[in-house]
Write a protein that holds these residues in place. Structure first.
Motif, mmCIF file in Angstrom:
data_model
loop_
_atom_site.group_PDB
_atom_site.id
_atom_site.type_symbol
_atom_site.label_atom_id
_atom_site.label_comp_id
_atom_site.label_asym_id
_atom_site.label_seq_id
_atom_site.Cartn_x
_atom_site.Cartn_y
_atom_site.Cartn_z
ATOM 1 N N LYS A 103 81.418 -21.724 3.526
ATOM 2 C CA LYS A 103 82.411 -21.060 3.063
ATOM 3 C C LYS A 103 81.274 -22.055 1.265
ATOM 4 O O LYS A 103 81.600 -22.983 1.590
ATOM 5 C CB LYS A 103 83.507 -21.003 3.162
ATOM 6 N N ALA A 160 81.242 -25.337 6.370
ATOM 7 C CA ALA A 160 81.243 -24.930 7.524
ATOM 8 C C ALA A 160 82.193 -24.221 7.696
ATOM 9 O O ALA A 160 83.615 -24.879 7.451
ATOM 10 C CB ALA A 160 80.585 -25.642 8.821
ATOM 11 N N SER A 161 82.569 -22.966 8.094
ATOM 12 C CA SER A 161 83.532 -22.378 8.419
ATOM 13 C C SER A 161 84.808 -23.309 9.439
ATOM 14 O O SER A 161 86.102 -22.924 8.343
ATOM 15 C CB SER A 161 83.590 -21.155 9.066
ATOM 16 N N SER A 162 84.300 -23.916 9.858
ATOM 17 C CA SER A 162 85.538 -24.858 10.600
ATOM 18 C C SER A 162 85.928 -25.879 9.778
ATOM 19 O O SER A 162 87.210 -25.788 9.910
ATOM 20 C CB SER A 162 84.940 -25.414 11.432
ATOM 21 N N SER A 163 85.500 -26.625 8.495
ATOM 22 C CA SER A 163 85.791 -26.882 7.752
ATOM 23 C C SER A 163 86.733 -27.189 6.630
ATOM 24 O O SER A 163 87.036 -27.377 5.564
ATOM 25 C CB SER A 163 84.827 -28.558 7.528
ATOM 26 N N GLU A 165 89.386 -25.394 5.615
ATOM 27 C CA GLU A 165 90.961 -25.552 5.338
ATOM 28 C C GLU A 165 91.802 -27.081 5.204
ATOM 29 O O GLU A 165 91.918 -27.202 4.165
ATOM 30 C CB GLU A 165 91.396 -25.385 7.017
ATOM 31 N N SER A 166 91.141 -28.150 5.914
ATOM 32 C CA SER A 166 90.402 -29.582 5.044
ATOM 33 C C SER A 166 89.932 -29.762 3.766
ATOM 34 O O SER A 166 90.738 -30.508 2.766
ATOM 35 C CB SER A 166 89.982 -30.473 6.718
ATOM 36 N N SER A 226 81.808 -16.552 0.815
ATOM 37 C CA SER A 226 81.345 -16.440 1.627
ATOM 38 C C SER A 226 79.585 -17.177 1.530
ATOM 39 O O SER A 226 79.150 -16.681 0.629
ATOM 40 C CB SER A 226 81.678 -15.011 2.661
ATOM 41 N N ASP A 233 74.436 -24.228 9.408
ATOM 42 C CA ASP A 233 75.549 -25.278 8.772
ATOM 43 C C ASP A 233 74.493 -26.644 9.299
ATOM 44 O O ASP A 233 74.547 -27.496 8.950
ATOM 45 C CB ASP A 233 76.652 -25.471 10.360
#
Length: 112
Positions: free
Chosen positions: A2, A66-69, A71-72, A95, A109
Motif C-alpha cells: 500500500k 507492506a499490507s500487514s503494516s 494499520e500501524s 494499492s 515486499d
C-alpha cells in the motif's frame, strides 16, 4: 503493498518521521507542497493592505508499506500529525501493484 500519502503541517514532519521510524519504516519521500482544503486559506495584512493567501504551505509524505503494516503506519501518522486544529491535513491510501529495488532487482515486499 500500500502507498500512503499524507499531507501534514510542516512543523509536524519530525514527529511523523520518528513515529514511522519507531515502527521500522525507514524509507519515505517528502515534498514541500502548497494547497488548501476547507479552510480556504486566510487573509493577511502586509504594509497596510489586506490580501488573501489561498495556498498554504504543507508537507507531503509518501511511504510504501507492506499490507500487514498499513494499520500501524496509519495510526502512527495520524497520531503524530494531529494538532486538533483546522488544517491538520489528510491521509490517502492506494494499492501498489509492484515495487522493484533497482540496485538488487528485488521485487515486492523485499523491495520496500
Amino acid at each position: 503493498m500500500k502507498k500512503i500519502e499524507a499531507i501534514i503541517k510542516p512543523f509536524k514532519l519530525e514527529e511523523v518521521k520518528e513515529a514511522l521510524a519507531d515502527l521500522g519504516i525507514e524509507g519515505m519521500t517528502v515534498s514541500e507542497v502548497k494547497g488548501f482544503g476547507r479552510q480556504k486559506g486566510h487573509t493577511e495584512i502586509y504594509r497596510g493592505s489586506e490580501y488573501t493567501v489561498d495556498f498554504l504551505p504543507k508537507i507531503k509524505i509518501e511511504v510504501v508499506v507492506a499490507s500487514s503494516s498499513l494499520e500501524s503506519a496509519l495510526s502512527a501518522i495520524v497520531k503524530s500529525a494531529k494538532t486538533g486544529k483546522i488544517g491538520d491535513g489528510k491521509v490517502f491510501v492506494s494499492s501498489v501493484e509492484e515495487a522493484i529495488r533497482i540496485r538488487t532487482d528485488e521485487t515486492g515486499d523485499k523491495a520496500i
